[in-house]
Design a protein around this motif. Structure first.
Motif, PDB file in Angstrom:
ATOM      1  N   ASP B 182       0.810  -1.203   0.000  1.00 20.33           N
ATOM      2  CA  ASP B 182       0.000   0.000   0.000  1.00 20.33           C
ATOM      3  C   ASP B 182       0.855   1.270   0.000  1.00 20.33           C
ATOM      4  O   ASP B 182       0.754   2.099   0.889  1.00 20.33           O
ATOM      5  CB  ASP B 182      -0.937  -0.007   1.218  1.00 20.33           C
ATOM      6  N   PRO B 183       1.705   1.393  -1.006  1.00 23.02           N
ATOM      7  CA  PRO B 183       2.564   2.575  -1.075  1.00 23.02           C
ATOM      8  C   PRO B 183       1.771   3.768  -1.586  1.00 23.02           C
ATOM      9  O   PRO B 183       0.677   3.595  -2.119  1.00 23.02           O
ATOM     10  CB  PRO B 183       3.613   2.167  -2.099  1.00 23.02           C
ATOM     11  N   GLN B 184       2.325   4.938  -1.400  1.00 26.72           N
ATOM     12  CA  GLN B 184       1.649   6.114  -1.940  1.00 26.72           C
ATOM     13  C   GLN B 184       2.073   6.361  -3.380  1.00 26.72           C
ATOM     14  O   GLN B 184       1.315   6.888  -4.173  1.00 26.72           O
ATOM     15  CB  GLN B 184       1.980   7.331  -1.076  1.00 26.72           C
ATOM     16  N   ILE B 185       3.300   5.973  -3.654  1.00 23.83           N
ATOM     17  CA  ILE B 185       3.831   6.230  -4.996  1.00 23.83           C
ATOM     18  C   ILE B 185       4.235   4.910  -5.635  1.00 23.83           C
ATOM     19  O   ILE B 185       4.845   4.057  -4.991  1.00 23.83           O
ATOM     20  CB  ILE B 185       5.066   7.150  -4.926  1.00 23.83           C
ATOM     21  N   LEU B 186       3.846   4.754  -6.892  1.00 22.00           N
ATOM     22  CA  LEU B 186       4.192   3.550  -7.618  1.00 22.00           C
ATOM     23  C   LEU B 186       5.019   3.963  -8.832  1.00 22.00           C
ATOM     24  O   LEU B 186       4.570   4.775  -9.637  1.00 22.00           O
ATOM     25  CB  LEU B 186       2.894   2.870  -8.052  1.00 22.00           C
ATOM     26  N   LEU B 187       6.217   3.409  -8.931  1.00 15.23           N
ATOM     27  CA  LEU B 187       7.045   3.693 -10.101  1.00 15.23           C
ATOM     28  C   LEU B 187       6.873   2.540 -11.074  1.00 15.23           C
ATOM     29  O   LEU B 187       6.974   1.386 -10.689  1.00 15.23           O
ATOM     30  CB  LEU B 187       8.521   3.790  -9.695  1.00 15.23           C
ATOM     31  N   MET B 188       6.598   2.832 -12.308  1.00 10.91           N
ATOM     32  CA  MET B 188       6.437   1.759 -13.281  1.00 10.91           C
ATOM     33  C   MET B 188       7.390   2.003 -14.440  1.00 10.91           C
ATOM     34  O   MET B 188       7.218   2.942 -15.205  1.00 10.91           O
ATOM     35  CB  MET B 188       4.980   1.706 -13.754  1.00 10.91           C
ATOM     36  N   ASP B 189       8.389   1.132 -14.540  1.00  7.67           N
ATOM     37  CA  ASP B 189       9.418   1.309 -15.553  1.00  7.67           C
ATOM     38  C   ASP B 189       9.085   0.461 -16.772  1.00  7.67           C
ATOM     39  O   ASP B 189       9.354  -0.730 -16.785  1.00  7.67           O
ATOM     40  CB  ASP B 189      10.777   0.907 -14.979  1.00  7.67           C
ATOM     41  N   GLU B 190       8.485   1.060 -17.761  1.00 12.81           N
ATOM     42  CA  GLU B 190       8.046   0.352 -18.967  1.00 12.81           C
ATOM     43  C   GLU B 190       7.391  -0.981 -18.620  1.00 12.81           C
ATOM     44  O   GLU B 190       7.783  -2.032 -19.132  1.00 12.81           O
ATOM     45  CB  GLU B 190       9.239   0.102 -19.900  1.00 12.81           C
TER      46      GLU B 190
END
Lengths: 308, 412
Positions: B182-190
């Protein structure tokens, strides 16, 4: 005309001085102390294998062979061990087995952490790598003499010589296994906030396990090949049988000892290889692998091509 | 709304003495010049942006543009050479390893291009990895992992191993792993780069649906402008380590900042960029029981339209066309008689490609809100004009209806 005309170096005298006049008088208690754990483990194992009846030991090995390799190997194990018993070399074989297990155990305890350590930094690897090269290329006879001077004769010095000889592969392959873990998996583990230890236990070690097992197998084989040489400095077992036969020009006796070593080598090699490949399915945790030792039947072993 | 993530003047230089590259950059030297003279590679230069909470911020660029480096700086996998990266008030660019670990555990997770699932762990253990690292007990970890897997439709596969799943499913596990803590920020690398086009489309749609409930702050990296336009609330186009343009999908498509962006925009799927709202006109409805057929015809002539919607109070009742009204002759006629009650409708945020079928009916499309209230009207011509990239978003004036009532829309 050669450089020796101008200057000769008394290299042998230097080494003699180092060993005889520095190491032996000053560090002997230290070297004696090193032997204590080795002797302890060895004596315990030796007593254990002497105590367990031959049929039970055979049965356990046959089961392991069946579980990790296949039925053919199980049959080979039974026939081979019966043969050893019938040529009256069973006690010597068990002594050799204890020595091998002790050496491999210490190699693992020393080698895996070193392998992990050198995998973490290129500088450490640059230091350790030439040492391993030396350990693997120096003929074992060369270090038998200083070992005898420092440790005396007997089983423990024989095992120490074996450890020196058999240690490199497990360090190399642990290093390789850890380094070969895919970079994106390391990155993923890091991105979720893993500590160094968590990274090691959760990701690197389990994924390197197959390679480490291959290293263990190599170490085991090298340890077996040292059996005869270690017997020269007082280690007993099958190596002693071979040496005795050699000394008396007793072809039959030496061959009997040799056959015993070969049978033991085949059984141990196939079982450890099977273990390594079982892990190679890359699905089992350490715990599961351990549990699977007690769970038979629907295993992934099936038809292993390398069955003996 | 507040900015969840603020990136301020971030630089990344790869090499031994990165400071030198920074001073050279300040003097205005180019990336290539610096590389040839010092051997230093400038990965990212002077990136600054804010990402609002709950927003999808897409960074689009080709390989080598520095986008992967940029996203890895956001969670400290690659330490920036200079600049600030503020998540709430913590500066990822300048914090201790312990703080960084804590931020990664609590606030920011990542989804990887090649999934990066742990092959020796089950799907549930993969999804629960972040929780395990945080020290959540096994029972709760399992529950939360399965819940996250449920969000991506994979709860049934919890005990499989990743190798037993297809690529699309594996990436769902990757997404579940990112969501489980349940993070606040999601990084999606391609994240969808390694998937088949069909699966990719499916995953994009699912991400949009998921985001509607989750409202995460997402930084999404892609090399596919279409994908960027579909997903991004805001899009940054990156080239050679720099942002070329930052804006909404509509801004980028309608006003490319330079030729580089324009070249990309040239072959995008405009049907997925623009929405009904972008091409709709004011509804100008006629009122049932109040306006007469003559009123309706007059107003159509004034507005230059072929049809108008009829509303009953707030609700849409139907549509009347000029042809029907004119064909009925001169006698005063009740709107209810001439009204067609089967008419095309769309949501304001419906994408144009969803309007093709409706547009081909020839009738204007009613844009309604959730209460079925008429908020706009989309002329079929406007849909196709926008698709073909003609500058004016306004509909072309249709031919003035002639006496026989022959109208153009039927031909569209």
């Amino acid at each position: 005309m050669s450089p020796a005309d101008l200057l000769t170096i008394p290299f042998d005298d230097w080494v003699n001085f180092l060993v005889r006049d520095i190491l032996v008088p000053n560090f002997r208690p230290f070297f004696r102390a090193i032997q204590v754990p080795i002797t302890g483990v060895l004596n315990a194992l030796d007593a254990f294998f002497a105590f367990v009846p031959m049929l039970i030991t055979t049965a356990v090995f046959a089961l392991l062979a069946w579980r990790y390799v296949g039925r053919g190997m199980a049959i080979f194990t039974v026939v081979g061990f019966f043969f050893i018993d019938m040529i009256e070399l069973w006690p010597e074989t068990m002594t050799t087995l204890s020595m091998i297990i002790t050496s491999v155990l210490f190699c693992t305890v020393i080698g895996v952490p070193i392998g992990i350590l050198v995998a973490r930094g290129d500088r450490a690897w640059k230091i350790v790598r030439p040492i391993l090269d030396v350990m693997q290329t120096v003929p074992s006879f060369v270090y038998l003499v200083p070992i005898v001077m420092l440790f005396g004769v007997g089983m423990a010095p024989g095992i120490i010589a074996t450890i020196i000889f058999a240690l490199p592969p497990i360090i190399r392959l642990t290093n390789l296994g850890i380094r070969n873990v895919r970079g994106d998996l390391i990155e993923a583990a890091e991105a979720f906030g893993s500590t160094t230890w968590q990274m090691l236990w959760e990701v690197q070690f389990p994924l390197a396990l197959r390679t480490i097992m291959a290293g263990l197998n190599q170490t085991l084989m090298l340890a077996l090949s040292m059996v005869v040489i270690a017997a020269l400095i007082g280690a007993g077992g099958l190596g002693l049988v071979v040496n005795t036969g050699l000394g008396r020009l007793d072809v039959g006796g030496a061959t009997a000892g040799g056959v015993g070593i070969v049978i033991l080598a085949i059984v141990l090699d196939r079982i450890t290889q099977g273990l390594g490949e079982d892990n190679g399915v890359a699905t089992m945790s350490l715990r599961q692998t351990f549990l699977s030792l007690f769970r038979r039947g629907s295993s992934t072993v099936g038809e292993t091509k390398k069955a003996g | 709304m507040t900015a969840k993530l603020r990136v301020q003047n971030v630089y990344k230089v790869f090499g031994d003495a990165p400071q030198e590259a920074l001073t050279r950059l300040e003097k205005g030297e180019s990336k290539e010049q610096i590389f040839s003279e010092t051997g230093l590679t400038v990965g990212v230069q002077d990136a600054s942006f804010d990402v609002e909470e709950g927003e999808i911020f897409v960074v689009m660029g080709l390989s080598g543009s520095g986008k992967s480096t940029l996203v890895r700086m956001l969670n400290g996998l690659i330490p920036p050479t200079s600049g600030h990266i503020l998540i709430d008030d913590d500066d990822v660019a300048n914090c201790t390893p312990e703080q960084l670990r804590e931020i990664r555990r609590q606030k920011i997770t990542m989804v990887f291009q090649h999934f990066a699932l742990f092959p020796h762990k089950t799907v549930a253990d993969n999804a629960g990895y972040g929780l395990r690292i945080k020290g959540v007990n096994p029972k709760e970890r399992r529950e939360r992992a399965v819940k996250a897997l449920g969000q991506v439709g994979l709860a049934a596969h919890a005990d499989s191993f990743p190798s037993e799943l297809s690529g699309g499913m594996q990436q769902r596990v990757g997404l579940a792993r990112g969501l489980a803590t349940d993070p606040q920020i999601l990084l999606m690398d391609e994240p969808f780069g390694a998937l088949d086009p069909l699966i990719r489309r499916e995953m994009q749609d699912e991400l949009i649906v998921l985001q509607r409930q989750l409202k995460k702050t997402i930084i999404f990296i892609t090399h596919d402008l279409n994908e960027a336009l579909i997903l991004g609330d805001k899009i940054a186009i990156m080239k050679d380590g720099q942002f070329v343009q930052v804006g909404t999908a509509q801004e980028i498509v309608s006003n490319p900042a330079d030729d580089y962006v324009a070249a990309f925009v040239a072959d995008i799927d405009r049907g997925r960029v623009f929405t009904a709202d972008d091409v709709s006109n004011e509804p100008a409805p006629v009122k049932l029981g109040q306006d007469t057929a003559q009123d309706a015809m007059r107003s159509m002539e004034e507005l230059n339209r072929n049809a108008l919607y009829v509303v009953d109070g707030d609700q849409v009742a139907g549509v009347v066309t000029y042809r029907d009204l004119a064909g009925a002759g001169d006698q005063p006629q009740d709107l209810a008689d001439a009204m067609v009650t089967e008419y095309p409708t769309a949501d304001g945020d419906a994408q144009l490609h969803e309007l093709y079928a409706a547009a081909s009916s020839g009738l204007p499309i009613a844009v309604t809100d959730e209460n079925n209230k008429l908020v706009g009207v989309v002329e079929p011509e406007a849909v196709f004009a926008q698709l073909s990239g003609e500058e004016s978003a306004a509909p072309e004036p249709p031919n003035a209806p002639d006496e026989t009532g022959a109208t153009k829309p039927g031909a569209a």
